[in-house]
Design a protein around this motif. Structure first.
Motif, PDB file in Angstrom:
ATOM      1  N   ILE A 264       0.840  -1.200   0.000  1.00 47.14           N
ATOM      2  CA  ILE A 264       0.000   0.000   0.000  1.00 47.14           C
ATOM      3  C   ILE A 264       0.876   1.251   0.000  1.00 47.14           C
ATOM      4  O   ILE A 264       1.841   1.346   0.752  1.00 47.14           O
ATOM      5  CB  ILE A 264      -0.939  -0.015   1.221  1.00 47.14           C
ATOM      6  N   GLN A 265       0.502   2.220  -0.838  1.00 47.34           N
ATOM      7  CA  GLN A 265       1.266   3.456  -0.945  1.00 47.34           C
ATOM      8  C   GLN A 265       0.576   4.637  -0.267  1.00 47.34           C
ATOM      9  O   GLN A 265       1.244   5.565   0.183  1.00 47.34           O
ATOM     10  CB  GLN A 265       1.506   3.797  -2.421  1.00 47.34           C
ATOM     11  N   ASN A 266      -0.743   4.622  -0.204  1.00 48.58           N
ATOM     12  CA  ASN A 266      -1.473   5.709   0.433  1.00 48.58           C
ATOM     13  C   ASN A 266      -1.023   5.860   1.887  1.00 48.58           C
ATOM     14  O   ASN A 266      -0.957   4.876   2.622  1.00 48.58           O
ATOM     15  CB  ASN A 266      -2.976   5.404   0.380  1.00 48.58           C
ATOM     16  N   PRO A 267      -0.671   7.079   2.331  1.00 45.81           N
ATOM     17  CA  PRO A 267      -0.149   7.257   3.694  1.00 45.81           C
ATOM     18  C   PRO A 267      -1.096   6.766   4.787  1.00 45.81           C
ATOM     19  O   PRO A 267      -0.651   6.134   5.751  1.00 45.81           O
ATOM     20  CB  PRO A 267       0.070   8.770   3.791  1.00 45.81           C
ATOM     21  N   ALA A 268      -2.389   7.038   4.643  1.00 45.09           N
ATOM     22  CA  ALA A 268      -3.348   6.559   5.643  1.00 45.09           C
ATOM     23  C   ALA A 268      -3.442   5.040   5.604  1.00 45.09           C
ATOM     24  O   ALA A 268      -3.521   4.381   6.648  1.00 45.09           O
ATOM     25  CB  ALA A 268      -4.719   7.182   5.398  1.00 45.09           C
ATOM     26  N   GLY A 269      -3.425   4.476   4.404  1.00 48.36           N
ATOM     27  CA  GLY A 269      -3.472   3.019   4.273  1.00 48.36           C
ATOM     28  C   GLY A 269      -2.245   2.360   4.862  1.00 48.36           C
ATOM     29  O   GLY A 269      -2.330   1.301   5.491  1.00 48.36           O
ATOM     30  N   ARG A 270      -1.079   2.982   4.672  1.00 46.78           N
ATOM     31  CA  ARG A 270       0.159   2.428   5.234  1.00 46.78           C
ATOM     32  C   ARG A 270       0.141   2.477   6.763  1.00 46.78           C
ATOM     33  O   ARG A 270       0.602   1.547   7.428  1.00 46.78           O
ATOM     34  CB  ARG A 270       1.367   3.191   4.695  1.00 46.78           C
ATOM     35  N   MET A 271      -0.378   3.561   7.308  1.00 44.47           N
ATOM     36  CA  MET A 271      -0.470   3.651   8.769  1.00 44.47           C
ATOM     37  C   MET A 271      -1.390   2.554   9.307  1.00 44.47           C
ATOM     38  O   MET A 271      -1.074   1.896  10.307  1.00 44.47           O
ATOM     39  CB  MET A 271      -0.991   5.025   9.190  1.00 44.47           C
ATOM     40  N   LEU A 272      -2.539   2.349   8.652  1.00 43.17           N
ATOM     41  CA  LEU A 272      -3.455   1.306   9.093  1.00 43.17           C
ATOM     42  C   LEU A 272      -2.826  -0.073   8.942  1.00 43.17           C
ATOM     43  O   LEU A 272      -2.981  -0.933   9.821  1.00 43.17           O
ATOM     44  CB  LEU A 272      -4.753   1.372   8.295  1.00 43.17           C
ATOM     45  N   ILE A 636     -10.601  -2.297   6.189  1.00 42.85           N
ATOM     46  CA  ILE A 636     -10.263  -1.097   5.410  1.00 42.85           C
ATOM     47  C   ILE A 636      -8.873  -1.212   4.802  1.00 42.85           C
ATOM     48  O   ILE A 636      -8.619  -0.699   3.704  1.00 42.85           O
ATOM     49  CB  ILE A 636     -10.405   0.163   6.276  1.00 42.85           C
ATOM     50  N   VAL A 637      -7.953  -1.903   5.479  1.00 43.87           N
ATOM     51  CA  VAL A 637      -6.645  -2.187   4.870  1.00 43.87           C
ATOM     52  C   VAL A 637      -6.843  -2.945   3.560  1.00 43.87           C
ATOM     53  O   VAL A 637      -6.186  -2.658   2.544  1.00 43.87           O
ATOM     54  CB  VAL A 637      -5.758  -2.994   5.837  1.00 43.87           C
ATOM     55  N   ARG A 638      -7.761  -3.913   3.541  1.00 42.85           N
ATOM     56  CA  ARG A 638      -8.050  -4.659   2.313  1.00 42.85           C
ATOM     57  C   ARG A 638      -8.525  -3.730   1.203  1.00 42.85           C
ATOM     58  O   ARG A 638      -8.180  -3.918   0.027  1.00 42.85           O
ATOM     59  CB  ARG A 638      -9.120  -5.720   2.581  1.00 42.85           C
ATOM     60  N   VAL A 639      -9.322  -2.745   1.555  1.00 44.87           N
ATOM     61  CA  VAL A 639      -9.852  -1.819   0.551  1.00 44.87           C
ATOM     62  C   VAL A 639      -8.736  -0.984  -0.062  1.00 44.87           C
ATOM     63  O   VAL A 639      -8.673  -0.807  -1.287  1.00 44.87           O
ATOM     64  CB  VAL A 639     -10.940  -0.914   1.166  1.00 44.87           C
ATOM     65  N   TYR A 640      -7.843  -0.462   0.768  1.00 48.24           N
ATOM     66  CA  TYR A 640      -6.722   0.329   0.234  1.00 48.24           C
ATOM     67  C   TYR A 640      -5.895  -0.505  -0.752  1.00 48.24           C
ATOM     68  O   TYR A 640      -5.506  -0.029  -1.821  1.00 48.24           O
ATOM     69  CB  TYR A 640      -5.830   0.823   1.370  1.00 48.24           C
ATOM     70  N   GLU A 641      -5.620  -1.744  -0.374  1.00 50.37           N
ATOM     71  CA  GLU A 641      -4.817  -2.610  -1.253  1.00 50.37           C
ATOM     72  C   GLU A 641      -5.554  -2.889  -2.551  1.00 50.37           C
ATOM     73  O   GLU A 641      -4.970  -2.822  -3.650  1.00 50.37           O
ATOM     74  CB  GLU A 641      -4.479  -3.902  -0.515  1.00 50.37           C
ATOM     75  N   LEU A 642      -6.846  -3.197  -2.481  1.00 51.17           N
ATOM     76  CA  LEU A 642      -7.631  -3.506  -3.673  1.00 51.17           C
ATOM     77  C   LEU A 642      -7.767  -2.276  -4.562  1.00 51.17           C
ATOM     78  O   LEU A 642      -7.646  -2.370  -5.792  1.00 51.17           O
ATOM     79  CB  LEU A 642      -9.012  -4.019  -3.266  1.00 51.17           C
TER      80      LEU A 642
END
Length: 652
Positions: A264-272, A636-642
């Protein structure tokens, strides 16, 4: 991603206590205080240890109060509410900023002296460290006086007057527990006393015990004689000399590695994705990994683990942890049912769940898709066959396949789905019969087994044939043209036609029984009646049984828990379904990206860097329940990755 807070965040005591941090140690222990450093809950503690991982926890150090003496003046940096409000401590008036990235950090400034405080918890140990970096531009003599608030009780017990404390030069002992401490300050014994009437505002709101006591018998005094000074205080159940900066460096490096290994590259997604690791724990009774359902209240549960672990372990590429968790559940499977609550010493597992076993099969499948690990699938294959066989033939808790191929479960006072509240003899959401999501899981499990049986040269048309029967029956009995969506349960009661979020899993599982037209209608209905930026309502807002708020007494909360309360974790399934079934993929990507941005303020409300368990049904603007919930984060981590995977595909 760094969350930075300024003085506007603590204009009042109430506002200052809205946010907290969470550090965990992979054993079930944790450290959590508000972002002004106060205790707003009985379960807030600088140091909550896990004596037997993960659920036998001791509340050891409630907090460390801090005073700065400059010359003859004393400034109280501590923050705490008391039953007698005249005793309240308002140290946040000296607090310049607070932040959370890898650790919580606070900066105080008084008369030319700046203090930067950082708290760290060691992974795999019951060890907490507090670092103070002090920068002085004041020529007067100064000292920092630290006063540990001791408790040494089981997590949910209160300190009693008859409890005795023993203080030595490097350890504290009480209630059968010993805690070593290390500091470069001076130990100063003081007259023992009880600090009474600590007031926990967030417990008072929920009808919990809202008054507490701590014990005080010493100070740690830090003399400030240099322009720059580093002070520290380390607590541990191990006698070992440590350096605070080495602890901080090691823990930061560990967390940076967690971020780096996910895609995951999105900063919020990476934090989660990084913080998802905070829910993964070692379970001593099974000698394997498990997942804590939520902090600060919950232990590790079967259903929650199966839902959370895909995002918390597989998407984050912690494959060894994933295998350990699945092996643990495999070993405790009984009559085709996975345990919902694991055994502690002298107890037996609870098997009060119909869905955990079917979700187990989906989780193994997601692991296989990520790794192509046929060897592990073959190891899990026998227990998956057992699950299918037991569900077909009938097993505990009235779980059995009906003549139409659908799964029926529950009777009397049994609560077997995730909507499982029971208050004495009252079932606020009885779902006996054929729950919609359980049968979506059932079909999915049959299709997964059909594929696995071919992969492992155990090809059986039985799974696919039965899946075909299930699909035909499912559409016939669950689809409701009048509602324009799926019924929630087949029970012959008014509950059948209630519009609930459970139908979303019929769209989001790896294998779905629905066609494009019906899927689009369901998505539309869910968005109209159930969608909020922070999660899906558990019941449509215009239903007669809808509860707008989930707060107050235990009874009030339980009656509202699944009757309209917004849950964050189904939002993951909704987003995945939306990306999957939308005809215009570019628009779908843009929509989910925008709606994730609407969700991201959750990471700066309640527990920083996490997503809570629940929110109010009518206006979800404040986290409730557990302030950090595993399946909320994992889904939600799954959503960022997808989403990022879909974005890359569209760019090709």
């Amino acid at each position: 991603m760094k969350i930075q807070l300024g003085k506007n965040e603590w204009k009042t005591f109430e506002k200052g206590q809205e946010k907290c941090y969470l550090l965990t140690n992979g054993l079930g222990g944790f450290s959590s205080l508000t972002m002004i450093g106060s205790n707003a809950r009985n379960d807030h503690a600088l140091m909550m240890t896990s004596v037997k991982a993960p659920n036998l926890r001791f509340h050891m150090i409630t907090n460390v109060q801090e005073k700065l003496q400059i010359g003859e003046k004393i400034y109280d940096l501590s923050n705490q509410e008391y039953v007698n409000r005249t005793k309240n401590q308002y140290g946040f008036t000296y607090l310049q900023s607070a932040s959370y990235e890898y650790f919580p950090q606070w900066t105080y400034q008084i008369e030319g002296i700046e203090i930067v405080k950082t708290i760290v918890m060691v992974h795999g140990e019951n060890t907490v460290g507090v670092s103070y970096k002090i920068y002085s531009h004041n020529s007067q003599k100064a000292k920092l006086i630290l006063t540990p608030l001791l408790r040494f009780t089981l997590k949910d017990q209160m300190l009693q007057k008859e409890q005795l404390f023993e203080l030595n030069h490097n350890y504290i002992k009480s209630n059968g527990q010993m805690l070593y401490f290390q500091t470069n300050g001076l130990l100063e014994r003081r007259e023992p006393c009880y600090m009474k009437d600590l007031y926990f505002e967030y417990d008072a709101r929920d009808g919990r015990e809202a008054v507490g006591t701590a014990f005080v018998n010493h100070n740690i005094v830090i003399e400030i004689q240099e322009a720059e000074k580093e002070a520290f205080l380390i607590y541990s159940n191990q006698l070992e000399e440590r350096k605070i900066q080495e602890i901080l460096h090691k823990e930061r490096s560990r967390m940076e590695l967690l971020e780096a290994q996910c895609s995951i590259q999105n900063p919020a997604g990476r934090m989660l994705a990084r913080n998802a690791d905070q829910y993964i724990v070692y379970r001593e009774s099974t000698r394997g990994k498990s997942i804590i359902a939520g902090y600060p209240f919950f232990g590790d549960w079967g259903r929650d683990t199966m839902i959370a672990m895909i995002g918390c372990t597989i998407v984050t590429k912690q494959f060894e942890a994933a295998k350990s968790i699945l092996r643990t559940f495999q070993s405790y499977c009984r009559n085709g049912i996975m345990p919902n609550v694991f055994p502690e010493e002298g107890t037996q597992p609870f098997y009060n769940t119909v869905d955990a076993s079917l979700l187990f099969i989906e989780t193994v499948y997601q692991y296989y898709l990520a790794t192509q690990d046929n060897v592990f699938v073959s190891e899990m294959y026998p227990v998956m066959k057992e699950i299918i066989q037991c569900y077909c033939n009938g097993t505990e808790n009235h779980i059995h396949m009906d003549a139409d191929g659908l799964i029926k479960a529950g009777a009397d006072l049994e609560q077997l789905t995730w909507m499982d509240v029971r208050v004495g003899d009252v079932l606020p959401t009885p779902r006996h019969g054929k729950p919609v999501e359980v049968n979506a899981y059932w079909y999915n499990a049959l299709m997964v087994m059909s594929q696995f049986s071919k992969e492992l040269d155990d090809s059986k048309d039985y799974y696919e044939d039965l899946a075909g029967k299930v699909k035909e029956s499912f559409i016939q009995v669950f689809w409701d043209d009048e509602l324009g969506c799926l019924k929630d349960v087949i029970s012959g009661t008014l509950a059948d036609k209630q519009i609930r979020c459970n139908q979303i899993w019929a769209l989001s599982m790896s294998f779905s029984m629905l066609d494009q037209e019906k899927s689009e209608k369901i998505l539309g209905k869910v968005y109209e009646k159930l969608y909020t930026p922070y999660g899906l309502r558990s019941l449509a807002f215009d239903d007669n049984e809808f509860h707008a708020f989930c707060k107050g007494s235990a009874w009030d909360r339980d009656m509202a828990y699944h009757q309209g309360t917004v849950w964050a974790f189904p939002l993951g399934a909704y987003f995945r379904a939306y990306l999957r079934w939308s005809k215009d993929k570019v628009k779908a990507i843009q929509t989910v990206e925008r709606q994730l941005q609407d969700l991201e303020p959750c990471l700066t409300e309640g527990c920083l860097g996490h997503i809570a368990e629940i929110y109010d049904g009518i206006n979800p603007n404040e986290s409730r329940g557990c302030f950090a919930q595993a399946w909320s984060v994992g889904e939600i981590v799954r959503v960022y990755e997808l989403l990022e995977r879909f974005q890359k595909e569209e760019q090709r």
